[in-house]
Scaffold this active site. Structure first.
Site, PDB file in Angstrom:
ATOM      1  N   ASP A 130       0.863  -1.286   0.001  1.00  0.00           N
ATOM      2  CA  ASP A 130       0.020   0.091   0.165  1.00  0.00           C
ATOM      3  C   ASP A 130       0.842   1.406  -0.066  1.00  0.00           C
ATOM      4  OD1 ASP A 130       0.821  -0.241   2.500  1.00  0.00           O
ATOM      5  OD2 ASP A 130      -0.862  -0.816   3.378  1.00  0.00           O
TER       6      ASP A 130
ATOM      7  N   GLU B  21      -9.691  -2.070   5.326  1.00  0.00           N
ATOM      8  CA  GLU B  21     -10.161  -1.729   6.623  1.00  0.00           C
ATOM      9  C   GLU B  21     -11.631  -2.802   6.908  1.00  0.00           C
ATOM     10  OE1 GLU B  21      -8.531  -0.053   8.427  1.00  0.00           O
ATOM     11  OE2 GLU B  21      -7.958   1.908   7.868  1.00  0.00           O
TER      12      GLU B  21
ATOM     13  N   HIS C 180      -7.089  -5.209  10.103  1.00  0.00           N
ATOM     14  CA  HIS C 180      -7.106  -4.665   8.651  1.00  0.00           C
ATOM     15  C   HIS C 180      -5.863  -5.599   8.309  1.00  0.00           C
ATOM     16  CE1 HIS C 180      -4.547  -0.788   9.320  1.00  0.00           C
ATOM     17  NE2 HIS C 180      -3.932  -1.742   9.318  1.00  0.00           N
TER      18      HIS C 180
ATOM     19  N   ASN D 287      -7.595  -3.179  14.107  1.00  0.00           N
ATOM     20  CA  ASN D 287      -9.071  -3.426  13.894  1.00  0.00           C
ATOM     21  C   ASN D 287      -9.017  -4.491  12.965  1.00  0.00           C
ATOM     22  OD1 ASN D 287      -7.695  -2.345  11.465  1.00  0.00           O
ATOM     23  ND2 ASN D 287      -9.159  -0.760  11.282  1.00  0.00           N
TER      24      ASN D 287
HETATM   25  P1  PGA Z   1       2.038  -1.473  12.581  1.00  0.00           P
HETATM   26  O1  PGA Z   1       0.853  -1.602  11.496  1.00  0.00           O
HETATM   27  O2  PGA Z   1       3.101  -2.468  12.172  1.00  0.00           O
HETATM   28  O3  PGA Z   1       2.449  -0.352  12.534  1.00  0.00           O
HETATM   29  O4  PGA Z   1       1.474  -1.798  13.837  1.00  0.00           O
HETATM   30  C1  PGA Z   1       0.519  -2.721  11.041  1.00  0.00           C
HETATM   31  C2  PGA Z   1      -0.808  -2.449  10.166  1.00  0.00           C
HETATM   32  O5  PGA Z   1      -1.427  -1.392  10.366  1.00  0.00           O
HETATM   33  O6  PGA Z   1      -1.011  -3.043   9.158  1.00  0.00           O
END
Ligand code: PGA
Length: 246
Positions: free
Chosen positions: A67, A143, A138, A136
């Site tokens: 992404d 999302e 995702h 959450n």
């Molecule tokens: P993080 O993010 O590794 O910074 O916790 C993971 C994500 O949001 O997929």
């Protein structure tokens, strides 16, 4: 789904790095799907160490990132382009022409999304996809929703994600509201997937991903249907899992 609960963030990162190194030894021209965020940071450091110490060769590897924010240029330190170059790519011998990250500055975002999926297809698909997981549940920037978004698409970020990611910005107002993300179908087409999580604030998301009802309300739960997923967590992130293999 195979679940590996490791003792620490360091051990989680080393386990993931070994799997990626193994993949590249077995297939030097592997296509990797890569993730940003705090979770894979140490895994990238371990891979850099393996590259420097025993010459893990990335020269034939192709990478596709999951992404990118929309409206942030590659030079912006908060962009995922910047993250990948400065935490990984500049330390290894991957060829710049083999690096793909969605272009968040593209004039036509829909075309960019469509072309990105086409490029993945033309490269023969992703051999090994690395995923983090949001609080959450995702994956990428897919999302929680009422349906699974299939291919690479434009996403409106959740308030929870904006808040979580605001730690990297001067203030929450600067966090972009939109991003480009590989879709669930794009991710599920990867031949092998490793999902990484560390810290107790990910325990519930990991629980939902591994044992919850398969639902777009917890996007990572779809991984239960993939034939080759390894979930690698530290003790804290794995705390809610009922049966674990050490
Ligand atoms: P993080 O993010 O590794 O910074 O916790 C993971 C994500 O949001 O997929």
């Amino acid at each position: 789904m195979r679940i590996i609960v490791t003792k620490s963030y360091d051990a989680m990162s080393m386990t993931a790095a070994k799997i990626i190194a193994g993949q590249i030894y077995l297939k030097p021209n592997s296509t990797l799907g890569l993730a940003t965020g705090s979770t894979p940071l140490l895994m990238y450091k371990k891979l850099i160490d393996i590259h420097k110490s025993i010459g893990l060769d990335f020269s034939a590897v192709t990478s596709f990132n999951l992404d990118e924010y929309i409206g942030i240029s590659p030079e912006n330190p908060e962009s995922y382009h910047y993250f990948m170059y400065n935490n990984f790519f500049k330390y290894i011998n991957i060829m710049p022409k083999n690096i793909y990250i969605p272009d968040g500055m593209a004039a036509d975002i829909n075309k960019e999304c469509h072309d990105y999926d086409q490029l993945i297809k033309n490269n023969g698909g992703i051999d090994l996809q690395v995923l983090g997981i949001g609080k959450n549940a995702h994956i990428g920037f897919n999302e929680p929703d009422i349906k699974f978004e299939t291919t690479t698409h434009k996403v409106k970020l959740d308030d929870e994600t904006i808040e979580a990611n605001s730690r990297f910005f001067a203030d929450a107002k600067q966090v972009p509201r939109y991003a480009i993300s590989m879709g669930i179908k794009t991710i599920m087409f990867a031949k092998k997937i490793i999902l990484l999580a560390n810290g107790k604030n990910k325990a519930e998301a990991v629980f939902k991903a591994v044992t919850g009802k398969i639902s777009p309300a917890a996007p990572a739960s779809i991984l239960q249907l993939h034939q080759d997923v390894i979930v690698i967590v530290d003790k804290e992130a794995g705390a809610m899992l009922p049966h674990v293999e050490n």
